[in-house]
Design a protein around this motif. Structure first.
Motif: not given
Lengths: 655, 99, 525, 551
Positions: A177, A181, A185, A188, C434-435, C438-439, C441-442
């Motif tokens: 996972r 990321i 990203i 995106m 956004g970044i 994204t964390l 999801i981990v």
């Protein structure tokens, strides 16, 4: 013809659905269904391959657009496929090796009552992996990317009753996972940069974007690749992944899934070409992992973990090659394919050995097995020669090309990389020889009696408890090595063929390179020193490695219990302390963080509110006291109130 | 003589009455003080009525007296019944209900 | 005046509630079936709404408008846009499953006095909640919305406080107090939010002189209605506060874990999958439309809060020992995503957020309901009390795994689409946000898989050894949800078609356009 | 804008002819009929006490009261229908009584509330029969000492205090006049007329006589004290304006007065008279509505008085007192609003917050309701302060809604009983929802209405006053209002939690099965609560039309 691509994916997917939802009534035939569908998609692959050869070189890319998956203003994610030479290579590898391993598993999992589910998972994996390689845009690729992650999670944890297996599976998924990321990203970034994330437009326009953007995307893709392909710093899961049944290790964690990173980088070549810094990063990662894996491989006594280390290091080679740009892509893929053959073969061999040894994985408890399982010995041996790059076998051709390319990358970088790759070749020779000797040569170090502390001497952290689920649950008596059934040996033999001849076949007239060239471009490497010299050096180095290994293990008896070993050895046994680092920093740290946060949530966030409530209550309690029951004090308050009322009114007028 | 002085007197009486209400414990006395306040009001009415030269104030005074009388009736009734059941007419003793 | 479809859709469950409540004490099963029947009928009507709605058509369709309280400038105005349609569908879809899943949750433990009818009450309350939720999705009059936004607290309150897990049933005093604490906390938090909003509602009327959403929006657009910057901001905050409590957004979230932890699983689903959606929905419909400028003004702060919710909720989920509380914190994290998507103010973000509301509803329902079945079997909410369940109850474990994978939004399952859209949308507008998101999801992978590992895998615990696998009724509940997750995972088009136009309208309201990519890559197809 | 202009916002010039000089006294009996009917009935009631045999009295009195109140209400409706509330609004009885919208609306409300209250007064099924006689919640013989021989005898003889009915009628009569009073003297007299009977009614509880008498004494002394202030205030205002007629005073305050004799000119110059006097009159009214800091009698009296009386007081007194206050502030002192508004602001705020906060820690249901009534007084004040027509109508509506909820709630309280009579301690209410879900549910409805949850009358009323206040520029007041509502919600919910979520106590109270009378009272309460909550428009219209004072 294009429309067959979907079927390619659909066949194993169907198998997965049927097997997983079918229920017990399919237990008897389940494995055959699975194998059949895998084979079916292999055949489909061949058909498509034939068709593709039919087209002329430039127009070999086939496309199929099913429907729009995510239709949102300005964001169009399609379910669409693109099958070009690169994808084709993978399709054949995946389905081919995949089918063989399905076959192998029939025997290997014979006595497991959950075999049907196992085949379901395998099919699921095939479907996801195929989707990954035939997707025509990064979002769909991401779909497959996570899909193989899921399959790998399910298969590593297949023997869920073993806590170690469950933990390994979870670890694999989560580390992946982290890599994901990167991929998301990257997508995106592509979307914001190009307004799309389909291969065609993005790669087409890669040159026009700013280098910064491209570097960013490149690095993110690299992160993703690190996760999937177990490259430093995200390599830690691969070793534990060996908890899964051996066929899984062979298929997923050696031949196919772990190479997805290489595919990603090669596929995104255009982006990396536009971002030199990203390429450097790729090369560095590759080089580091190459050595890292090799060193770990030297120290492990668990045969599968030793092989896992070698997998890491071989993929390091590929990543490195891919990082070299057009001179390397083709070689990376070529090594990938050959590696697919021999590493799968090696794992199946290892599996066969374990099969005969009561699932014993500690090589120090093997020895002299060549007499007992000749076929395994031969096939494993050929795989061995191939991987160390013995002249004339597959590994030799593919690896040698990479080393040349490394030297050819120019300047100091060239020299450094060249040396590293050479060194890697040497170490590879060393640890593979070690495995070979420990397993098949020397006197037997196993007693036919069941020994109580089987798990004792094995790697710390991973206790291997055979029995319960193993196919040998029946006989509790000690190991009595024997050759494995046909269903297992045949795939091994086939793969052995592959590992012997594939390399040579590919290299004759640069067949493979030319085949891929339309997709990956190609420029001939011009190493500073002539090719024969390099080849010579390679051979020398590998002989040296073999010799050292022989001197160390081949002559004297090998202690059943591992000696303490040098500092490096001990570190290497513990994956160069990388896991310990993770444990201390991430796991422990994370636990502390969450625990303290739970506390904060309870006391602070909640506390504030409860506090206000409490204080209001307190206020109420105090105000209550004013109501003391004495009419006169009530009168006082009235009187005072009136006074204030009057005063206030007058005041209002005054101001 | 200046009627305003009567007003001062009325205010004084009113204040005395109020003070009595606040200070005295015996319900009867407290009640008397209230009556005193009412009478202070009457005085004020009459004085004002004199000042304005209309009769309203004086009429009101009569009304007040009647009302006061009625109040006496009710008040005494209540206070007496309280006294009979408690044997004390202290307003401070009557503090069962509080808080 | 055409057939008042929306009114009927909202009224039907209310009628059902009354009838169910009226069923005599002895006839429990009858009450259950009656409730189920009405919920299904409502589902049919909701489907009708979904079908009758034309994505290309007017913004608000199936509208109804009648005078109600002229003195307050209140009209009975109903109308649905794509977002509302989707959410009504979700609500109507989930209620039958909730009722089925809670089939035995409200059976009285011992025979109480003949007048005490918990079962009837339970199902009647659920239907009542459905009615109020549906109408608050339909209301296009601020006051009308507010009334039901507030009123729905009462039945929810009784559902949370009145009915606990079988394991911790009413007889156990400690659990009872726990429960009523949770219920009171839920009510006070939301009531406080609602009252603040009431002040804002009054203020809005003073400023705008009307409660009709469309009127106000037009008046603002045409410039007839000027709002002083500060007024608009204050009003916005008043509204947003209430919605943020409901949503719930950090740091107003603490009522949710208690409520979901103490309530029975079906009620927990009702809270997080249905009722809380009204909060996020209202942000989208009221905050952005009524106060576009103020919304843009507040965006940075709200984005930060959303990010905190995402990370914070996920981290706390990792730290939980209680299955239901874990899911609750997971939901907090997900609501963070939804709010992020809404206030990213890009069409991907908002479409994603809307899809997210639906998908999160389904996925949480799947996960929570299976967890509920698990808990009823073992009689404990503690993760530590489980282990090796997959060996004894593979189907239960399998469904639980699918639910978990949906929660960590694995591609191929519905939540992935929405979550990725939210991320892209947020990234396009605020790359850093956004970044950071994204964390999430981990962490999601972490808490779901840890939960699965601890409960389902490993050696079989003695207590679970005799645990039966899913029964038919339970399968009927879970299977359709999972099927739906898969379907929407690979083919969300039906939903997006409905949602996209509405989102475009909202984007126009806030006068925002998507950031354009710096390079127009020529479409190579 | 000029004071008079603002003034004319909510007042119209009376229909010609009413403003009489020294013509022969001329009484419009028709317009005064509601009051006259009730007063007459009260007098008849006294005669009944004297001449009707004891056994028959209860029925006779009950019949008389119901008929009288109904008739009076009919009269009110007739007047309203006759347009006296709007177009034909006028000042009757030589300027003593105003017959206009607010007056009629409030009189109607008071009469309806009283009618319901009469039912609760007449309830005789709750207490167990004493010596075969049905007993109500009033002492057998108020004069006899509790526990004394004479009382035992009285109980044995089956005496009942049927005097309560005439007393109540007198109180009602006073309340009818109070909001309609158009000069300060009438105001004072009316105040006393409805206060004195209430003092007595407080003292005649059958159970807990000591508390009952204590309540009566406290109420009486403090009431008298406050009325003294009121009277002195009247005196001062009279001194300022030279008249007690509202119209006259208003014109003097506005400075629009016609002929000014030197004395008047002299006193007019002295605003202190006006301000102090106004403040004192206001204080008298604030005492009646139970606004902080004049509220302290409320909890004790509400707790001690017989519960039916408490309900009646809480509802009707508030209505009458607020009516009078509205008239005073809107008709007499609008010219001074810049002086009284800030003060009233402060009082409204402390009343809302004080009532809500102190209520949190109450343990007796009747005291709890008392404090909640204080908080509600605060909310109503918020509406009063909005010096605009919406203010008037919103207050009227709120009073209508509130009075029925209150009577209903107290009626429910009378049902929950244990050996010692009504079980008013909250701990006794634990688990009521399990014992008798219906009663608990009904009470929950009332509590939710108090808390102002949507779809109940409480919400509609609250919204109306808040809206009026906000439009009147009192936004801050609205914010304080919602905050205190939030606080208040807490303790209403506490009771609900107690009733539904806590386990019933073994020695818990029983819920008496009431006679149709109380049932009717409660039923009406619930009905009104829900109707005003769901479809308030009709009544809002009514209040809106009634929102204009005659001047």
């Amino acid at each position: 013809m294009e429309n067959l691509i979907a079927l390619l994916v659909a066949a194993p997917l169907l198998g997965a659905a049927v097997l997983l939802c079918g229920g017990r009534r399919l237990d008897r035939v389940g494995h055959w269904i699975g194998t059949a569908l895998a084979a079916a998609s292999f055949v489909l692959g061949l058909v498509l391959f034939g068709a593709m050869l039919g087209y002329d070189v430039e127009a070999r890319t086939m496309r199929q657009h099913l429907y729009t998956w995510v239709p949102v203003e300005g964001f169009q994610g399609d379910i669409a496929f693109q099958l070009d030479q690169l994808s084709m290579t993978f399709v054949l590898l995946i389905t081919g090796v995949g089918t063989l391993i399905h076959l192998y598993s029939i025997g290997y999992m014979e006595h497991d009552e959950r075999r049907r589910r196992f085949f379901g998972y395998l099919n699921l994996f095939l479907a996801a992996m195929l989707l990954l390689v035939v997707a025509d845009n990064y979002l769909l690729l991401y779909f497959g990317w996570e899909g193989v992650g899921l399959a790998s999670y399910l298969l590593i944890g297949f023997w869920q009753h073993k806590p170690s297996a469950a933990t390994a599976a979870k670890k694999a998924f989560i580390v992946n996972r982290v890599g994901d990321i990167g991929l998301s990203i990257a997508i995106m970034l592509m979307f914001t940069t190009f307004g799309t994330f389909a291969f065609g437009p993005v790669l087409g326009a890669a040159g026009d974007a700013t280098e910064g953007k491209m570097t960013a995307i490149g690095l993110m893709l690299l992160l993703a690749a690190c996760g999937k392909s177990a490259q430093v710093p995200l390599q830690s899961w691969l070793g534990d992944a060996m908890e899964g049944p051996t066929p899984v290790s062979a298929l997923i964690h050696a031949a196919t899934m772990v190479t997805a990173g290489v595919y990603l980088i090669t596929r995104s070549g255009a982006i990396f070409n536009a971002a030199p810094d990203a390429q450097t990063a790729v090369v560095v990662v590759g080089a580091v992992t190459l050595l890292f894996g090799a060193i770990v491989g030297c120290a492990k006594d668990d045969i599968k973990k030793a092989l896992a280390g070698s997998t890491m290091s071989q993929i390091g080679y590929m990543i490195l090659a891919a990082g070299l740009g057009p001179i390397g892509y083709a070689f990376a893929i070529m090594h990938l394919v050959t590696h697919g053959f021999f590493k799968a073969g090696l794992f199946l061999g290892a599996g066969s050995v374990m099969h005969g040894m009561n699932d014993e994985v500690d090589m120090r408890k093997y020895g002299g097995l060549r007499k007992y399982m000749p076929v395994t010995f031969v096939t494993f041996g050929l795989g061995y020669l191939a991987i160390i790059g013995f002249p004339g076998l597959s590994g030799f051709f593919s690896k040698d090309k990479i080393i040349e390319a490394a030297f050819a990358s120019g300047g100091t970088q060239g020299w450094i990389l060249g040396t590293v790759t050479l060194l890697g070749a040497g170490i590879t020779a060393y640890y593979m020889t070690r495995v070979m000797i420990l397993t098949f040569f020397g006197e037997k170090r196993w007693q036919p009696a069941p020994d109580p502390d089987k798990a004792a001497s094995v790697e710390p952290g991973i206790e291997v408890t055979p029995g319960a689920v193993s196919d040998h649950a029946a006989d509790a008596s000690g190991p009595h090595p024997h050759e494995s059934p046909k269903s297992m040996t045949i795939p091994m033999i086939v793969l052995a063929f592959g590992s012997v001849f594939a390399g040579g076949f590919f290299s004759i007239g640069d067949r493979f390179v030319n085949w891929l060239e339309p997709v990956t471009q190609f420029e001939h490497p011009h190493p500073p020193i002539s090719v024969p010299v390099i080849t010579g050096m390679t051979v020398v180095v590998l002989l040296a490695g073999v010799a050292i290994a022989y001197l160390q293990y081949g002559r004297g008896p090998v202690p059943v219990v591992a000696p303490r070993g040098s500092l490096l050895t001990r570190a290497a046994r513990r994956d160069l302390l990388q896991d310990d680092f993770n444990h201390v920093v991430l796991v422990r740290g994370g636990e502390h963080l969450t625990r303290s946060l739970v506390y904060v949530d309870h006391t602070l966030v909640d506390g504030v509110v409860n506090g206000t409530a409490a204080s209001v209550g307190g206020l109420s309690g105090r105000l209550r006291k004013l109501q003391n029951g004495y009419a006169r004090s009530y009168a006082v308050s009235m009187f005072g109130g009136t006074a204030i009322l009057i005063a206030a009114t007058l005041l209002m007028r005054a101001v | 003589m200046n009627p305003v002085n009567y007003l001062y007197l009325a205010a004084l009486l009113f204040t005395i009455g109020a003070a009595g209400v606040l200070i005295r414990r015996n319900a009867i006395v407290v009640f008397m003080c209230v009556e005193l306040m009412l009478n202070a009001c009457n005085l004020a009415f009459v004085a004002f009525s004199r000042m304005h030269g209309n009769l309203d104030g004086q009429i009101i005074a009569f009304f007040t007296m009647v009302v006061a009388a009625a109040e006496v009736v009710v008040g005494l009734a209540i206070i007496v019944s309280l006294f009979r059941s408690r044997h004390s007419a202290s307003v401070d003793d009557a503090s069962l209900m509080k808080l | 005046m055409s057939f008042p479809l929306l009114t009927v859709t909202a009224a039907l469950p209310a009628v059902g509630a009354v009838l169910t409540a009226a069923v005599p004490a002895g006839r429990r099963t009858a009450a259950k079936w009656l409730a189920l029947l009405f919920s299904l009928a409502t589902l049919v009507l909701a489907a009708a709404v979904f079908i009758r709605f034309e994505p290309g058509g007017d913004r608000y369709q199936l509208t109804e408008s009648h005078a109600w309280i002229p003195d307050f400038g209140v009209r009975y105005e109903l109308g649905v846009d794509g977002i509302a349609v989707a959410l009504i569908a979700l609500t109507a879809l989930l209620i039958p499953f909730i009722i089925l899943a809670g089939w035995h949750d409200a059976d009285p433990l011992e025979t109480k006095s003949s007048r005490w009818r918990p079962t009837q009450g339970f199902f009647a309350l659920i239907l009542m909640v459905e009615a109020m939720v549906v109408i608050s999705f339909e209301a296009t009059d601020v006051f009308l919305f507010y009334i039901f936004f507030e009123a729905m607290l009462i039945p929810m309150y009784f559902l949370i406080g009145g009915f606990g897990d079988r394991a911790h049933a009413g007889t156990d005093g400690a659990a009872a107090t726990q429960r009523s604490y949770a219920a009171v906390k839920f009510l006070l938090y939301n009531l406080a939010g609602g009252l603040i909003m009431l002040a804002a509602v009054v203020g809005l009327y003073v400023v705008a002189g009307s409660f009709s959403l469309s009127e106000i929006v037009e008046a603002r657009a045409s410039g007839e209605l000027e709002m002083a910057t500060n007024t608009e901001r204050l009003l916005f905050l008043g509204f947003f506060f209430a919605f943020a409590v409901k949503a719930p957004l950090w740091p107003l979230h603490t009522w949710l874990p208690n409520a979901m932890g103490e309530a029975t699983a079906p009620v927990a689903v009702l809270i997080t999958a249905v009722v809380d959606k009204v909060g996020t929905f209202a942000m989208l419909r009221f905050c952005l439309q009524l106060f576009p400028e103020a919304s843009k003004w507040a965006t940075p702060a709200i984005i930060v809060l959303a990010l905190i919710s995402i990370i914070y909720g996920a981290l706390l989920a990792v730290g939980q020992r209680d299955i239901k509380r874990l899911i609750a914190y997971a939901s907090i994290s997900h609501f963070g995503f939804i709010v992020l998507g809404i206030f990213a103010m890009t069409s991907q973000g908002q479409s994603g957020a809307t899809l997210y509301m639906v998908n999160h509803g389904i996925s949480t329902a799947a996960l929570m309901l299976v967890a509920g079945f698990l808990i009823t079997r073992r009689g404990s909410r503690l993760i530590a009390d489980y282990g090796g369940v997959q060996k004894v109850a593979p189907v239960l474990a399998g469904t639980f795994l699918v639910g978990s994978l949906a929660t960590l939004s694995l591609p191929g399952l519905a939540p992935f689409v929405s979550e990725f859209l939210v991320l892209v949308g947020a990234f396009a507008a605020y790359p850093v946000a956004g970044i950071v998101a994204t964390l999430g999801i981990v962490l999601a992978a972490l808490y779901t898989l840890v939960l699965y590992q601890r409960t389902m895998t490993g050696p079989v615990k003695a207590e679970v050894r005799t645990m039966p696998d899913l029964k038919a009724r339970e399968l009927v509940v879970v299977a359709p949800l999972i099927a739906l997750l898969l379907l929407l995972g690979v083919f969300p088009k039906p939903l997006t078609d409905v949602v996209n136009p509405a989102v475009q309208h909202t984007m126009n309201d806030v006068r925002k356009t998507d950031p354009t990519p710096e390079i127009e890559a020529e479409a190579a197809k | 804008m000029s004071a008079s202009a603002v003034h004319s916002l909510w007042t119209t010039v009376a229909a010609p002819g009413a403003e009489g000089g020294f013509t022969a006294p001329h009484i419009e009996y028709a317009q005064l009929s509601p009051t006259l009917v009730v007063v007459g009935a009260a007098v008849v009631g006294v005669l009944l006490e004297a001449f009707v045999p004891r056994k028959a009295r209860y029925y006779a009195q009950l019949f008389l009261s119901v008929v009288a109140i109904t008739a009076a209400f009919a009269a009110v409706v007739a007047l309203a229908a006759g347009g006296y509330g709007t177009t034909k609004a006028q000042i009757a009885a030589e300027g003593a009584i105003a017959v206009d919208g607010p007056a009629l609306f409030l009189q109607g409300t008071i009469l309806l509330a009283s009618l319901v209250a009469v039912f609760t007064f007449a309830e005789r099924r709750l207490d167990p029969d004493a010596h075969g006689n049905r007993v109500d919640s009033f002492a057998a013989q108020a004069a006899s000492v509790p526990g004394s021989e004479s009382e035992k005898a009285a109980v044995k003889a089956g005496f009942t205090t049927t005097e309560v009915f005439p007393l109540m009628l007198f109180a009602v009569a006073g309340m009818l006049v109070f909001p309609a009073a158009n000069d300060l003297l009438t105001l004072f007299v009316a105040l006393e007329v409805f206060s004195l009977p209430l003092y007595l009614l407080c003292a005649v509880a059958r159970r807990k006589r000591l508390m009952s008498q204590e309540a009566a004494v406290k109420y009486f002394l403090l009431g008298a004290f406050s009325s003294a202030f009121l009277l002195f205030g009247i005196a001062l205002v009279y001194g300022y304006a030279g008249s007690v007629s509202y119209a006259r005073i208003a014109s003097v305050v506005d400075g629009t007065v016609k002929q000014i004799d030197p004395a008047l000119a002299d006193t007019m110059g002295n605003d202190a008279l006006l301000l102090i006097g106004g403040a004192m009159i206001l204080m008298g009214l604030l005492f009646k509505v139970g606004a902080v800091p004049f509220h302290m009698w409320t909890p004790d009296v509400y707790q001690g008085a017989p519960t039916p009386v408490t309900g009646f007081m809480a509802a009707a007194t508030k209505v009458a007192a607020f009516g009078a206050m509205l008239r005073l502030l809107y008709v007499v002192l609008p010219g001074l609003r810049w002086d009284w508004r800030p003060v009233m602001w402060a009082i409204a705020i402390v009343t809302m917050l004080g009532g809500a906060i102190v209520a949190i820690t109450q343990t007796d249901i009747k005291r709890l309701l008392a404090y909640s009534s204080i908080a509600h007084a605060g909310f109503i004040l918020a509406g009063v302060i909005a010096t605009r027509p919406e203010g008037i109508s919103s207050v009227l509506f709120y009073l209508l809604a509130y009075s029925f909820v209150t009577i209903g709630a107290f009626a429910v309280v009378t049902l929950v009983r244990d050996a010692g009579g009504e079980a008013t301690h909250l701990s006794k209410w634990a688990g009521l929802g399990r014992r008798s879900p219906l009663v608990a549910a009904v009470f929950a409805v009332f509590l939710l209405a108090f808390a102002g949850i949507p779809l109940t009358s409480g919400f509609a009323g609250k919204f109306a006053v808040f809206k009026a206040a906000a439009e009147g520029g009192a936004g801050a007041l609205v914010v304080v209002g919602v905050i205190s509502s939030a606080i208040a919600a807490f303790f209403y919910i506490r009771v609900i939690v107690l009733m539904f979520f806590s386990e019933p106590k073994a020695d818990g109270p029983t819920v008496a099965v009431p006679s149709p009378l109380t049932t009717a009272a409660i039923g009406v309460g619930v009905a009104v609560t829900l109707v005003l909550g769901v479809a308030p428009q009709y009544f809002l219209d009514l209040a809106g039309q009634a929102g204009v004072f005659v001047r």
